[in-house]
Design an enzyme around this catalytic site. Structure first.
Site, PDB file in Angstrom:
ATOM      1  N   ASP A  96       0.816  -1.207   0.000  1.00 47.19           N
ATOM      2  CA  ASP A  96       0.000   0.000   0.000  1.00 47.19           C
ATOM      3  C   ASP A  96       0.848   1.255   0.000  1.00 47.19           C
ATOM      4  O   ASP A  96       2.037   1.214   0.276  1.00 47.19           O
ATOM      5  CB  ASP A  96      -0.879   0.022   1.257  1.00 47.19           C
ATOM      6  CG  ASP A  96      -2.104  -0.836   1.073  1.00 47.19           C
ATOM      7  OD1 ASP A  96      -2.612  -0.886  -0.051  1.00 47.19           O
ATOM      8  OD2 ASP A  96      -2.529  -1.460   2.049  1.00 47.19           O
TER       9      ASP A  96
ATOM     10  N   LYS B 103      -1.259   2.839  -5.715  1.00 42.47           N
ATOM     11  CA  LYS B 103      -1.377   3.707  -6.882  1.00 42.47           C
ATOM     12  C   LYS B 103      -0.913   2.941  -8.101  1.00 42.47           C
ATOM     13  O   LYS B 103       0.136   2.326  -8.088  1.00 42.47           O
ATOM     14  CB  LYS B 103      -0.511   4.950  -6.701  1.00 42.47           C
ATOM     15  CG  LYS B 103      -0.802   6.010  -7.713  1.00 42.47           C
ATOM     16  CD  LYS B 103       0.038   7.234  -7.473  1.00 42.47           C
ATOM     17  CE  LYS B 103       1.452   6.984  -7.923  1.00 42.47           C
ATOM     18  NZ  LYS B 103       2.344   8.085  -7.703  1.00 42.47           N
TER      19      LYS B 103
ATOM     20  N   MET C  22      -7.721   8.684   9.515  1.00 39.06           N
ATOM     21  CA  MET C  22      -8.288   9.097   8.224  1.00 39.06           C
ATOM     22  C   MET C  22      -9.271  10.258   8.355  1.00 39.06           C
ATOM     23  O   MET C  22     -10.156  10.402   7.525  1.00 39.06           O
ATOM     24  CB  MET C  22      -9.030   7.911   7.559  1.00 39.06           C
ATOM     25  CG  MET C  22      -8.144   6.736   7.263  1.00 39.06           C
ATOM     26  SD  MET C  22      -9.032   5.421   6.432  1.00 39.06           S
ATOM     27  CE  MET C  22      -9.913   4.683   7.786  1.00 39.06           C
TER      28      MET C  22
END
Ligand code: SAH
Length: 577
Positions: free
Chosen positions: A40, A62, A203
């Site tokens: 990740d 990504k 987050m």
């Protein structure tokens, strides 16, 4: 549970919050042998650098097109690797702990459904470790008797985002705006507002203004101390203090960016006294150190100790030769055919001429067996031979091929190995330097006579299996031995994607020689690599002029020493700030 198939095994591994020192020993051991690493965004380059260099590295944080891989696709990918790679070790590497907002549970369920064996390797979660690195204990006697870890990024806030790998801490733009459809579902603000424990939000930066206001509306004290901790445990760590009522404006004013956690409660005040992580002269700097010579590890260690994040970039790589090469040996020339460079290709049939095979690296072992199998032989040609290894890592590699070593020197160097073999030839004089393996695989010191009694002790019956750049230490000690070159060392042609990205975002490159500049520049130009900064710290004028030639903006040490170079780098960044 009995294994019903021969699929690869998946390890869901927590990589911790950033500091490579917080990786568990278990995680490290698996990464070193992994065949595939699916990782990740939040996993630091230093940890990716610990993975088996031969592993297939798959970035699901990504894609090359800059889209994140959907969670459902990640699940399928793990199953696919397991099915297509029998016996393989597949590491699924996630930030923090895989089961703390890491969607590890979802991946594990998918593996169970597909009949894939898996293991969970817990990691150090950012929810506790990041505050600890800022000197904030999540619980403290008399202040907080519980702590609560909450996602500040609920599914309904942004349904598009919920599908992506959620370890990604880089908020999508939409996430920054206020949620338009009311409260994030699942967050019970009434309860949270009245909860006396510490609240830790992961987050949540994009939604924090909204969250803070809702907590106040539901009765939480607006003066509740709060801290944002950005990129915790990394060289880029930053703590920003605020209160519940100033949360939103502080994020904007201080440009707090992900990954960051928000911690609320009385314990935050302790951070003012207990903040222990020093701001070092190179904190927040990402420096590339080109790795060709031995001294690069030394400079990397020094720059790391000064607070920098160091990306070590090797300039060389090893490659197996198709067949082993041997220096022409007059007596055995009938078994060898000449190549244009005055070297001879070895014939595995000539292995019959040797009693001891000595390996000096894992590359040597891998290349030798690759060539042996490709030539149609198998390990039975080694029957009856003694096997020597330079050290424990090479010894372990041999064991993977079912070969147990007879001789490993206590001093794990070429010289140590040469001395040990010399001692065998010189007959039983250096009894104590020999280690042999008994039948249970335990190390024991046996007398040389036991290990060698049935052997024809002839120096010319020793075969050294080495790389093309191996020095002559062993041959000097064993001049009549034969050396086969089984692999060669070449300049690196390109960088793996994760490293290229880290290099591209670096603040500067550190060069310790002009050849490092040349090699590095070649690698960069070969894979559309774009440095965000063209700054180069150079050791001495020769290196400087090479760097100038390739368009770097140079800063050069006063003397051609590591001390002087490190001093220059510190001076440069101290002046800058
Ligand atoms: N499984 C992870 C959490 C994944 S959710 C864990 O156990 O830590 C991702 C969120 O974790 C980020 O948005 C951020 O809030 C937090 N996070 C992860 N690493 C962090 C770090 N080094 N510094 C600050 N926050 C971090």
């Amino acid at each position: 549970m009995e294994k019903a198939n021969n699929f690869g095994k998946v390890y869901l591994i927590g990589a911790g919050p950033g500091d490579p020192g917080l990786l568990t020993l278990r995680a490290h051991a698996i990464l070193e042998k992994a065949d595939v690493v699916v990782y990740d965004r939040l996993v630091s380059p230093a940890i990716l650098g610990m993975c088996n260099t031969k592993a297939k590295m798959v970035d699901v944080g990504k894609m090359p097109t800059h889209h994140k891989v959907k969670q459902s696709e990640i699940n399928k990918l793990l199953v696919k690797f397991a099915i297509e790679m029998p016996g393989a070790t597949i590491a699924r590497l996630k930030g923090g702990d895989p089961f703390v907002f890491g969607r590890g549970g979802e991946e594990a369920l998918e593996l169970v459904a597909a009949g894939v064996e898996f293991e969970i390797v817990p990691g150090v979660t950012s929810a506790i470790a990041v505050p600890a690195y800022a000197g904030i204990p999540v619980s403290h006697r008399g202040i907080a008797t519980s702590f609560h870890i909450i996602t500040g990024h609920e599914k309904e806030v942004d349904s598009r985002q919920s599908e992506v790998g959620s370890d990604s801490a880089i908020p999508a733009k939409a996430e920054i705006s206020m949620p338009s459809s009311g409260e994030p579902v699942g967050l019970d603000f009434e309860t949270l507002a009245h909860c006396p424990g510490t609240l830790v939000f992961l987050m949540g930066i994009g939604n924090m203004d909204f969250i803070a206001r809702r907590l106040i509306e539901c009765g939480k004290d607006p003066k509740t101390p709060l801290a944002f901790i950005e990129k915790g445990t990394t060289p880029f760590q930053r703590t920003v203090m605020a209160t519940l009522e100033t949360a939103g404006e502080t994020i904007v004013r201080e440009h707090v960016t992900a990954p960051a956690i928000t911690i609320m409660g009385g314990v935050v005040e302790l951070g003012k006294t207990l903040a222990w992580k020093k701001n070092l002269p190179l904190s927040g700097k990402r420096l590339v150190v080109t790795r060709a010579a031995k001294q690069s590890s030394e400079i990397s260690a020094r720059l790391t100790a000064l607070g920098a994040e160091v990306i070590e970039t090797p300039m060389i790589e090893t490659r197996s030769l198709e067949k082993p090469l041997v220096m022409c040996h007059p007596e055995r020339s009938e078994t060898e055919s000449k190549d244009p460079d005055q070297h001879c290709f070895a014939d595995f049939g000539s292995l019959a001429n040797f009693d001891i095979l000595a390996f000096t690296s894992t590359n040597g072992v891998e290349s030798f067996f690759k060539q042996l199998f490709a030539a149609g032989y198998d390990v039975r040609v080694l029957a009856g031979k003694k096997i020597a290894s330079v050290g424990k890592i090479t010894e372990k590699k041999l064991l993977e091929y079912g070969i147990r070593c007879d001789y490993v020197p206590e001093d794990h160097t070429g010289e140590g190995l040469g001395m040990l073999l010399r001692s065998i030839l010189d007959e039983r004089t250096l009894v104590n330097s020999l280690q042999t393996r008994d039948e249970c695989g335990l190390t024991s010191s046996l007398s040389l006579s036991k290990g060698t009694e049935s052997m024809n002790l002839d120096e010319s019956r020793i075969l050294l299996l080495q790389g093309n750049l191996a020095d002559d230490t062993l041959l000097k000690l064993l001049p009549k031995a034969t050396r086969w070159t089984v692999y060669e060392t070449l300049p690196v042609a390109e960088l793996p994607d994760w490293k290229r990205e880290a290099v591209e975002s670096a603040d500067a490159v550190v060069f310790a020689s002009s050849s490092a500049v040349e090699n590095f520049s070649k690698i960069l130009s070969s894979k559309f690599c774009q440095l965000s900064s063209q700054k180069a710290f150079c050791i001495g004028r020769m290196t400087e002029s090479a760097a100038c030639k390739y368009g770097f903006e140079t800063v050069t040490s006063d003397e051609t020493t590591m001390d002087s170079l490190v001093k220059k780098i510190v001076e440069y960044y101290t002046k800058e700030s």
